[in-house]
Design a protein around this motif. Structure first.
Motif, PDB file in Angstrom:
ATOM      1  N   ASP A  26       2.973   4.372 -18.535  1.00 12.21           N
ATOM      2  CA  ASP A  26       3.229   2.752 -17.974  1.00 12.21           C
ATOM      3  C   ASP A  26       3.261   2.517 -16.386  1.00 12.21           C
ATOM      4  N   SER A  27       3.163   3.569 -15.662  1.00 10.65           N
ATOM      5  CA  SER A  27       2.824   3.122 -13.713  1.00 10.65           C
ATOM      6  C   SER A  27       1.815   1.988 -13.992  1.00 10.65           C
ATOM      7  N   ARG A  28       1.529   1.538 -12.986  1.00  8.65           N
ATOM      8  CA  ARG A  28       0.429   0.536 -12.869  1.00  8.65           C
ATOM      9  C   ARG A  28      -0.428   0.274 -11.337  1.00  8.65           C
ATOM     10  N   ALA A  29      -1.497   0.532 -11.049  1.00 11.17           N
ATOM     11  CA  ALA A  29      -2.600   0.051  -9.816  1.00 11.17           C
ATOM     12  C   ALA A  29      -2.955  -1.464 -10.102  1.00 11.17           C
ATOM     13  N   ILE A  30      -3.246  -2.336  -8.886  1.00 11.62           N
ATOM     14  CA  ILE A  30      -4.152  -3.398  -8.979  1.00 11.62           C
ATOM     15  C   ILE A  30      -4.655  -3.699  -6.866  1.00 11.62           C
ATOM     16  N   ILE A  31      -5.569  -4.388  -7.010  1.00  8.84           N
ATOM     17  CA  ILE A  31      -5.885  -4.055  -6.168  1.00  8.84           C
ATOM     18  C   ILE A  31      -6.269  -5.760  -5.713  1.00  8.84           C
ATOM     19  N   VAL A  32      -5.212  -5.988  -4.721  1.00 10.29           N
ATOM     20  CA  VAL A  32      -5.409  -7.607  -3.720  1.00 10.29           C
ATOM     21  C   VAL A  32      -6.204  -7.769  -2.245  1.00 10.29           C
ATOM     22  N   ARG A  33      -7.122  -8.399  -2.799  1.00  7.96           N
ATOM     23  CA  ARG A  33      -8.818  -8.505  -2.277  1.00  7.96           C
ATOM     24  C   ARG A  33      -8.525  -9.627  -1.763  1.00  7.96           C
ATOM     25  N   ASN A  34      -8.393 -10.294  -0.806  1.00  8.87           N
ATOM     26  CA  ASN A  34      -8.691 -11.906  -0.273  1.00  8.87           C
ATOM     27  C   ASN A  34      -7.861 -12.833  -0.886  1.00  8.87           C
ATOM     28  N   GLY A  35      -6.602 -11.927  -1.579  1.00  7.52           N
ATOM     29  CA  GLY A  35      -5.815 -13.351  -2.332  1.00  7.52           C
ATOM     30  C   GLY A  35      -6.263 -13.116  -3.708  1.00  7.52           C
ATOM     31  N   GLU A  36      -6.834 -12.856  -3.960  1.00  2.00           N
ATOM     32  CA  GLU A  36      -7.477 -12.021  -5.741  1.00  2.00           C
ATOM     33  C   GLU A  36      -6.568 -11.161  -5.755  1.00  2.00           C
ATOM     34  N   ILE A  37      -6.237 -11.347  -7.692  1.00  2.00           N
ATOM     35  CA  ILE A  37      -5.673  -9.845  -7.655  1.00  2.00           C
ATOM     36  C   ILE A  37      -6.381  -9.340  -8.873  1.00  2.00           C
ATOM     37  N   ILE A  38      -6.727  -8.085  -9.221  1.00  2.00           N
ATOM     38  CA  ILE A  38      -7.792  -7.001  -9.953  1.00  2.00           C
ATOM     39  C   ILE A  38      -6.778  -6.458 -10.418  1.00  2.00           C
TER      40      ILE A  38
ATOM     41  N   MET B 175      -6.416  -2.770 -11.939  1.00  2.00           N
ATOM     42  CA  MET B 175      -7.158  -1.337 -12.604  1.00  2.00           C
ATOM     43  C   MET B 175      -6.809  -0.705 -13.149  1.00  2.00           C
ATOM     44  N   SER B 176      -5.629  -1.235 -13.966  1.00  2.00           N
ATOM     45  CA  SER B 176      -4.611  -0.323 -14.681  1.00  2.00           C
ATOM     46  C   SER B 176      -3.769  -1.328 -16.283  1.00  2.00           C
ATOM     47  N   ARG B 177      -3.970  -0.484 -17.031  1.00  2.00           N
ATOM     48  CA  ARG B 177      -2.594  -1.404 -18.167  1.00  2.00           C
ATOM     49  C   ARG B 177      -1.241   0.130 -18.580  1.00  2.00           C
ATOM     50  N   GLU B 178      -0.524  -0.887 -19.403  1.00  2.00           N
ATOM     51  CA  GLU B 178      -0.151   0.042 -19.687  1.00  2.00           C
ATOM     52  C   GLU B 178      -0.056   0.638 -21.050  1.00  2.00           C
TER      53      GLU B 178
ATOM     54  N   GLU C 281      -6.566   6.113 -19.347  1.00  2.00           N
ATOM     55  CA  GLU C 281      -8.575   5.013 -18.931  1.00  2.00           C
ATOM     56  C   GLU C 281      -8.438   5.185 -17.797  1.00  2.00           C
ATOM     57  N   VAL C 282      -9.388   4.827 -17.035  1.00  2.00           N
ATOM     58  CA  VAL C 282     -10.408   5.153 -16.433  1.00  2.00           C
ATOM     59  C   VAL C 282     -10.952   4.086 -16.098  1.00  2.00           C
ATOM     60  N   ARG C 283     -10.877   3.329 -14.930  1.00  2.00           N
ATOM     61  CA  ARG C 283     -11.284   2.294 -14.615  1.00  2.00           C
ATOM     62  C   ARG C 283     -11.966   2.331 -13.026  1.00  2.00           C
ATOM     63  N   VAL C 284     -13.302   1.901 -12.837  1.00  2.00           N
ATOM     64  CA  VAL C 284     -13.714   2.172 -11.453  1.00  2.00           C
ATOM     65  C   VAL C 284     -14.451   0.751 -10.368  1.00  2.00           C
TER      66      VAL C 284
ATOM     67  N   ASP D 208      -6.740  -6.088   2.594  1.00  2.00           N
ATOM     68  CA  ASP D 208      -6.991  -5.607   1.503  1.00  2.00           C
ATOM     69  C   ASP D 208      -6.996  -4.133   0.718  1.00  2.00           C
ATOM     70  N   VAL D 209      -5.975  -4.535  -0.124  1.00  2.00           N
ATOM     71  CA  VAL D 209      -5.069  -3.124  -0.657  1.00  2.00           C
ATOM     72  C   VAL D 209      -5.456  -2.748  -2.222  1.00  2.00           C
ATOM     73  N   LEU D 210      -5.113  -1.669  -2.074  1.00  2.00           N
ATOM     74  CA  LEU D 210      -4.950  -1.349  -3.794  1.00  2.00           C
ATOM     75  C   LEU D 210      -3.612  -0.961  -3.709  1.00  2.00           C
ATOM     76  N   VAL D 211      -2.781  -1.336  -4.737  1.00  2.00           N
ATOM     77  CA  VAL D 211      -1.160  -0.401  -4.911  1.00  2.00           C
ATOM     78  C   VAL D 211      -0.437  -0.330  -5.776  1.00  2.00           C
ATOM     79  N   LEU D 212      -0.414   0.966  -5.950  1.00  2.00           N
ATOM     80  CA  LEU D 212      -0.128   2.457  -6.779  1.00  2.00           C
ATOM     81  C   LEU D 212       1.642   2.245  -7.283  1.00  2.00           C
ATOM     82  N   GLY D 213       1.774   2.102  -8.590  1.00  2.00           N
ATOM     83  CA  GLY D 213       3.516   1.770  -8.450  1.00  2.00           C
ATOM     84  C   GLY D 213       4.418   2.090  -9.678  1.00  2.00           C
ATOM     85  N   THR D 214       5.464   2.978  -9.662  1.00  2.00           N
ATOM     86  CA  THR D 214       5.357   2.786 -10.950  1.00  2.00           C
ATOM     87  C   THR D 214       6.655   2.344 -11.418  1.00  2.00           C
ATOM     88  N   ASP D 215       6.841   2.713 -12.615  1.00  2.00           N
ATOM     89  CA  ASP D 215       7.265   0.994 -13.658  1.00  2.00           C
ATOM     90  C   ASP D 215       8.524   0.977 -13.200  1.00  2.00           C
TER      91      ASP D 215
END
Length: 505
Positions: free
Chosen positions: A279-291, A293-296, A406-409, A421-428
């Motif tokens: 249940d950790s998650r990752a998102i990309i924040v690119r030019n204000g857009e949220i992408i 990169m995982s799901r719980e 689950e692996v996302r590319v 532009d950053v990739l943020v990883l965080g535990t729950d």
């Protein structure tokens, strides 16, 4: 029996049976095969001294496993004690000594508010060198280091029921990934399609003619396309499984208690692979857009997979559980009535006649953060948990827990990235109280206050995210600015920049 199960709803229990004899560990290479700047088994910060007196070896191992922090934090014994303080909950980050994490990665963590004795999260950040195992042509050869591959690696491991599994995974999972990539070094550097079969290892006896096993040739009119990207995904998936198997073998001798969620990022040949089990998650924040990169992976998000397994293997449920789901617990007085239900094939609801078996406890119960599998655990994927059993029962829960991620590319070469532009990883601990939009707003607010070439900006962002989720201490606990409860869980955050000077060097 039903009364016994009812009492288990709110408990997270890990009770160990007698594990099987521990075989020899897999033959993983030592860190000497990697370049000096990329040692593969990162040592941990030394444990804080608990006082005088002797302890048994098993207790000493347990202390090290549960009270060690990532080496890159460079914590002194005094720093370890501050990091372990539930009252102060000081945020920990790597010191600003000029030696940065790869890609100028930012990291911050904080201990829980008393949920567990120690911080059960672990983290790892490495540069890993992979030397090829064989030539695709089958010809023996000596590889120089210039012919191998390097990958960048980040991992967050959220432990539960003890910190042993998270600590072990943080030390070894990237080594399993390296082992799986050894066969692919030459293949990944060749633009042609991957070979269908690797050459036979010298000394391996040839198999007998298998032509009689082949089916009609019409079934094999063409060969499936396999990409280099899918080979890397498969290597990561296999590495997770091998890590889980190693935990099963060594859970007694190495005090690998509990289990852990695992969120891993691998950067290889221009692509970012994000692998998540838990249940950790990752998102990309690119030019204000949220992408995303995982799901719980929780009992709710994987309900149908769990119900299907319970339907196909009812022996895993014993006489205590049913694979069916009802809107609430079925009462004995409702026998014979028609009630709403759903099974492994359904996303909607329908009515069925209540029978005696429906009085059993549901395999999946509760909602949101209170959802549980067999009234015990709130995550459905991860590593470890080989001793976990239902409260007051001998039923194991591990068969319902998957170690496969689950692996996302994400292809970095397809976009022009800027330093923000950053990739943020965080535990729950982060995501329980922080939305994706709030993270994106914090990214914009913090990074805009720093010059683009200031590498400390990513550590400052990680600290801001952790502080924002932790809150501030008040009379009624840790509170957010809106007076809602802050996260009382361990919180760990990586901030990985995707653009800017020196990001990929």
């Amino acid at each position: 029996m039903l009364n016994r199960v009812r009492s288990a709803v709110a408990h997270l229990v890990s009770s160990g049976g007698a594990p099987p004899p521990r075989p020899k560990s897999p033959d993983l290479p030592n860190a000497a095969s990697a370049p000096p700047a990329a040692a593969l088994e990162a040592p941990r910060s030394p444990p804080a001294k608990a006082g005088s007196g002797s302890a048994t070896p098993a207790k000493a191992v347990e202390t090290r496993a549960s009270f060690s922090r990532p080496t890159f934090l460079q914590l002194s014994p005094g720093g370890l004690r501050r990091a372990d303080d539930h009252a102060g909950r000081a945020v920990q980050s790597p010191p600003d000594t000029g030696h940065r994490l790869p890609w100028s990665t930012g990291y911050a963590e904080v201990i829980n508010a008393g949920k567990s004795r120690h911080n059960e999260d672990q983290a790892c950040c490495e540069v890993v060198y992979v030397e090829g195992r064989r030539s695709v042509t089958g010809a023996p050869r000596e590889l120089s280091r210039g012919q191998g591959l390097c990958f960048y690696y980040w991992g967050l491991f959220d432990g539960h029921a003890g910190g042993g599994a998270a600590e072990m995974a943080s030390r070894l999972l990237h080594r399993h990934i390296r082992e799986q990539l050894k066969d692919l070094v030459e293949i990944l550097q060749d633009p042609s399609p991957p070979p269908l079969c690797l050459p036979t290892t010298p000394g391996t006896p040839d198999s007998s003619d298998p032509s009689h096993l082949l089916g009609p040739q019409s079934c094999w009119s063409s060969q499936k396309e396999v990409t280099h990207e899918s080979l890397v995904v498969g290597a990561i998936e296999n590495a997770f499984q091998l890590m889980d198997e190693q935990m099963a073998r060594e859970r007694r001798g190495h005090q690998v208690e509990g289990g852990c969620c695992a969120l891993v990022v691998v950067y290889l040949l221009g692509k970012v692979y994000v692998a998540n089990a838990g249940d950790s998650r990752a998102i990309i924040v690119r030019n204000g857009e949220i992408i995303p990169m995982s799901r719980e992976f929780t009992p709710e998000t994987e309900r149908q997979r769990l119900q299907l397994l319970g339907f196909l293997k009812p022996e895993l449920l014993g006489s205590e559980f049913t694979h069916l789901e009802f809107p609430r617990r079925v009462l004995p007085k409702e026998l014979g009535q028609r009630m709403l239900y759903r099974d492994q094939n359904m996303t909607g609801w329908a009515y069925k006649k209540i029978e005696l078996e429906d009085l059993r406890f549901p395999l999946v119960c509760g909602e949101g953060k209170k959802a549980r599998v067999m009234a015990t655990i709130g995550v459905t994927r991860g590593l470890g948990d080989h001793n976990l059993k239902v409260c007051s029962s001998t039923l194991p829960i591990k068969p319902f827990l998957s170690c496969f991620p689950e692996v996302r590319v994400y292809d970095l070469t397809q976009y022009e990235h800027c330093p923000d532009d950053v990739l943020v990883l965080g535990t729950d601990g982060l995501w329980d109280v922080t939305t994706d939009y709030e993270v994106a707003a914090t990214v914009d607010r913090v990074l805009s206050a720093y010059e683009p070439n200031d590498h400390s900006r990513y550590t400052a962002l990680a600290q801001a995210l952790v502080l924002g989720a932790r809150g501030t201490p008040r009379d009624r606990g840790w509170r957010l600015p809106n007076n809602k409860l802050g996260s009382g869980d361990d919180i760990s955050v990586f901030v990985i920049p995707l653009g800017g000077p020196g990001s990929y060097s």
